[in-house]
Design a protein around this motif. Structure first.
Motif, mmCIF file in Angstrom:
data_model
loop_
_atom_site.group_PDB
_atom_site.id
_atom_site.type_symbol
_atom_site.label_atom_id
_atom_site.label_comp_id
_atom_site.label_asym_id
_atom_site.label_seq_id
_atom_site.Cartn_x
_atom_site.Cartn_y
_atom_site.Cartn_z
ATOM 1 N N THR A 25 38.405 51.610 36.858
ATOM 2 C CA THR A 25 38.189 52.785 37.703
ATOM 3 C C THR A 25 38.916 52.627 39.041
ATOM 4 O O THR A 25 39.547 53.571 39.531
ATOM 5 C CB THR A 25 36.683 52.997 37.950
ATOM 6 O OG1 THR A 25 36.025 53.090 36.682
ATOM 7 C CG2 THR A 25 36.428 54.257 38.740
ATOM 8 N N ALA B 137 30.564 54.205 39.417
ATOM 9 C CA ALA B 137 31.467 53.149 38.944
ATOM 10 C C ALA B 137 32.062 52.372 40.113
ATOM 11 O O ALA B 137 32.407 51.201 39.981
ATOM 12 C CB ALA B 137 32.571 53.751 38.090
ATOM 13 N N PRO C 174 33.044 41.295 35.321
ATOM 14 C CA PRO C 174 32.668 41.494 33.917
ATOM 15 C C PRO C 174 33.001 42.910 33.459
ATOM 16 O O PRO C 174 33.384 43.761 34.269
ATOM 17 C CB PRO C 174 31.154 41.277 33.934
ATOM 18 C CG PRO C 174 30.727 41.633 35.310
ATOM 19 C CD PRO C 174 31.871 41.249 36.207
ATOM 20 N N ASN C 175 32.849 43.177 32.182
ATOM 21 C CA ASN C 175 33.075 44.514 31.659
ATOM 22 C C ASN C 175 32.169 45.519 32.343
ATOM 23 O O ASN C 175 31.005 45.233 32.587
ATOM 24 C CB ASN C 175 32.813 44.548 30.154
ATOM 25 C CG ASN C 175 33.992 44.008 29.384
ATOM 26 O OD1 ASN C 175 35.137 44.212 29.779
ATOM 27 N ND2 ASN C 175 33.721 43.296 28.316
HETATM 28 N N1 LIG Z 1 35.430 58.301 31.760
HETATM 29 C C1 LIG Z 1 34.250 57.797 32.081
HETATM 30 N N2 LIG Z 1 33.146 58.585 32.080
HETATM 31 C C2 LIG Z 1 31.935 58.080 32.405
HETATM 32 N N3 LIG Z 1 31.725 56.805 32.741
HETATM 33 C C3 LIG Z 1 32.782 55.969 32.753
HETATM 34 C C4 LIG Z 1 34.097 56.419 32.432
HETATM 35 N N4 LIG Z 1 34.941 55.376 32.530
HETATM 36 C C5 LIG Z 1 34.202 54.322 32.904
HETATM 37 N N5 LIG Z 1 32.906 54.667 33.034
HETATM 38 C C6 LIG Z 1 31.805 53.785 33.469
HETATM 39 O O1 LIG Z 1 32.099 53.307 34.751
HETATM 40 C C7 LIG Z 1 31.770 51.944 34.872
HETATM 41 C C8 LIG Z 1 33.005 51.131 35.251
HETATM 42 O O2 LIG Z 1 33.906 51.160 34.167
HETATM 43 P P1 LIG Z 1 35.338 50.481 34.237
HETATM 44 O O3 LIG Z 1 35.989 50.870 35.509
HETATM 45 O O4 LIG Z 1 36.049 50.805 32.990
HETATM 46 O O5 LIG Z 1 34.959 48.932 34.272
HETATM 47 P P2 LIG Z 1 35.862 47.659 33.930
HETATM 48 O O6 LIG Z 1 37.276 48.063 33.866
HETATM 49 O O7 LIG Z 1 35.566 46.700 35.029
HETATM 50 O O8 LIG Z 1 35.365 47.146 32.614
HETATM 51 C C9 LIG Z 1 31.162 51.545 33.530
HETATM 52 O O9 LIG Z 1 29.762 51.637 33.648
HETATM 53 C C10 LIG Z 1 31.685 52.572 32.579
HETATM 54 O O10 LIG Z 1 30.778 52.776 31.530
#
Ligand SMILES: Nc1ncnc2c1ncn2[C@@H]1O[C@H](COP(=O)(O)OP(=O)(O)O)[C@@H](O)[C@H]1O
Ligand SMILES: [Mg+2]
Lengths: 255, 314
Positions: free
Chosen positions: B47, B21, B40-41
């Motif tokens: 993270t 991530a 983007p998402n």
């Molecule tokens: N708890 C988790 N377990 C596994 N993968 C995760 C978790 N949280 C986020 N991800 C993955 O990590 C990546 C970054 O997510 P995130 O930080 O939420 O992105 P954003 O906030 O920019 O949308 C994504 O591919 C997401 O699917």
């Protein structure tokens, strides 16, 4: 070792407020269950029972019933207290705060001990409606109740961190605690069990808890009070260590 | 330049059974600035915030906040950091007042009713102070989360997608709130996937994608790249030279004088307005054209550009 009393107090206050929000349920449920037990076991069946160890049967079962409710309520209350924030996501705040395991436990466990004492008072008041009894060592009883409530609050805390579904949250109290309490001499003295069951019964740690509380009430016990106290303290220590490790590693708390 | 208030080096996070991530992120945040993390998402924004705020355990790298190493001195650092999470996670049955008072205590501050009142008033929550949070609208819940995050007077505030799912009016309102916080000297890091938001709010912008920081720049410089309008006008007849009347637009001739290309604008509609003026000027000057193609460069273009270069490298 850092300790911020304000943080601990904030957690304590919130846990207490949570209990008072559902006060009706948290008071009514134990009053009702205790009354039912007394009607059935205390009055109807108890009338035909011999006194146990010189204690009338109706009075004899009070510590056991108290323990039954105390263990169940404390465990599920504490487990919900930490499971729900994980479930709803509000735990982010606790995790991002300058708060360590000491403040968290002081808040959660302090509240659980307080609630345990209140619960015990309610049950004892209800019991008074059905039978006459006197508590031999009230101070010991209070300390013992707080110790047990604290230990099982810690235990519930671990449960609430471990559980990843509502089913798992409910399964331990239902499948382990309640049966063990029933078998742990709530309604009888395990000394009265025929061999080898009297020995087998001592494998059940809850038998020691019930016995300890009964000693503080009537001065009679199946096992020495020191053993009961030691076991309770040991359990308290074990749960504390487990939680400290959980906080250190972030298991099920931090991704 | 001042010491950075937050300094991230080589930050990496790989979720268990999950993607990488965050990939070797370096980032410095200056005191007092509003920094927008744009991506983007799934880019890794949440993270990154989680790693700083203690919700995510980094797999590698270091984070220093206020000069403290977060892996050791997390207490002193966290007491000065506030977090408004992306998800509307609130204690539904709590009243607004109690929820904010709880946050104040949890972060180790003495109870300060005047401060809570000030925060609630500034967020237009004062008349809702005794309402249960579950009775509030989504926008109001977001404000409660902000109020909670401000209760301990953080010097560094994270806002994770503060305006996602918020209607236009509330969004404007939120921007004003954020600007007011900056006025009070709070350093703000916000994430967003709206360019408009970064544009409106930020002093600096960082673009994150696939767990990597792709570029960090002053907003102005970034917007020059992000906010360009390009117009390609094909002329009926070739020109050897632009008439005087058209000189001010900065358009250039190419393709043997048959194509006029304009590049400019500020990402806020000025480019398109200038293209319209240019077209009118052409007509007035009696220069005919067969086609007019307008294209606004966007975040997407930048991403495509960044991805393109990455693929070339790979
Ligand atoms: N708890 C988790 N377990 C596994 N993968 C995760 C978790 N949280 C986020 N991800 C993955 O990590 C990546 C970054 O997510 P995130 O930080 O939420 O992105 P954003 O906030 O920019 O949308 C994504 O591919 C997401 O699917
Ligand atoms: Mg996110």
């Amino acid at each position: 070792m850092h300790f911020n009393p304000r943080s601990a107090f904030a957690i304590y206050q919130r846990e207490m407020a949570r209990a008072f929000r559902t006060a009706f349920q948290s008071i009514l449920a134990p009053v009702l269950t205790t009354s039912l037990y007394f009607v059935v076991f205390g009055s109807v069946i108890g009338a035909r029972m011999e006194p146990v160890g010189g204690v009338p049967y109706g009075a004899f079962i009070i510590p056991g019933l108290l323990m039954l409710t105390l263990l169940g309520e404390t465990t599920s209350n504490a487990s919900f207290g930490i499971y729900m924030p994980r479930f709803t996501g509000t735990i982010y705040e606790l995790l991002s705060a300058p708060v360590g395991v000491a403040e968290t436990l002081a808040g959660f466990v302090g509240a659980a001990a307080t609630k345990g004492l209140i619960l015990a008072a309610i049950i004892l008041a209800t019991a008074r409606l059905f039978v006459d009894y006197e508590i031999a060592y009230p101070l010991l009883a209070a300390v013992y109740i707080m110790l047990v409530a604290s230990s099982f609050a810690l235990f519930g805390f671990i449960l609430g961190i471990w559980a990843d579904s509502f089913e798992k949250l409910g399964i331990i109290p239902m499948l382990i605690l309640t049966p063990l309490t029933f078998l742990g001499g709530t309604f009888y003295s395990i000394r009265d069990l025929p061999a080898p069951w009297d020995a087998v019964a001592l494998v059940n740690p809850i038998a020691f808890l019930v016995s300890g509380l009964r000693f503080s009430f009537y001065g009679v016990a199946d096992v020495p009070i020191a053993v009961s106290l030691g076991l309770t303290l040991g359990f308290l220590g074990l749960c504390t260590v487990i939680i400290a490790v959980i906080f250190r590693t972030g298991w099920r708390l931090r991704e | 330049m001042d010491e950075p208030i937050l300094s991230i080096r080589g930050l990496t996070k790989t979720y268990r059974n999950g993607p990488r991530a965050l990939d070797n992120v370096d980032l410095d945040i200056r005191p007092g600035e509003i920094f927008a993390l744009l991506g983007p998402n799934g880019a890794g924004k949440t993270t990154l915030i989680g790693a700083v705020c203690g919700l995510v355990r980094p797999s590698g790298g270091t984070i220093h906040a206020f000069g403290h190493d977060l892996s050791r001195d997390w207490r002193s650092a966290r007491a000065r950091i506030g977090l408004v999470p992306q998800e509307l996670a609130t204690d539904m049955f709590e009243t607004v007042w109690r929820a904010v008072a709880y946050s104040q205590g949890l972060f180790g501050k003495p109870h300060n009713a005047a401060r809570i009142e000030e925060i609630l008033r500034s967020l237009s929550l004062w008349d809702k102070k005794d309402a249960q949070i579950r009775a509030l609208s989504g926008g109001m819940k977001r404000r409660v989360l902000i109020a909670k995050a401000l209760a301990h007077e953080p010097e560094l505030l994270f806002l994770d997608e503060p305006t996602a799912g918020v209607d236009v009016e509330l969004r404007k309102d939120m921007w004003e709130q954020i600007a007011a916080l900056k006025q009070r000297g709070v350093t703000i890091i916000l994430t967003t996937h709206y360019i408009e938001e970064a544009e409106e709010m930020a002093d600096r912008v960082g673009i994150i994608q696939g767990g990597r920081i792709r570029m960090v720049d002053e907003k102005r410089a970034m917007m020059e790249r992000l906010g360009t309008t390009e117009a390609v006008i094909d002329l009926t007849a070739p020109l050897t030279q632009l008439p005087e009347a058209l000189a001010g637009f900065g358009a250039v001739l190419s393709e043997g004088g048959t194509r006029l290309t304009y590049r400019g604008g500020n990402g806020q509609g000025r480019g398109r307005a200038e293209v319209a003026q240019l077209a009118q000027a052409l007509t007035r000057a009696g220069i005919g054209f067969t086609s007019l193609d307008i294209h606004d460069s966007s975040l997407e273009d930048i991403f495509v550009g960044l991805l393109g270069t990455e693929q070339e490298v790979a």
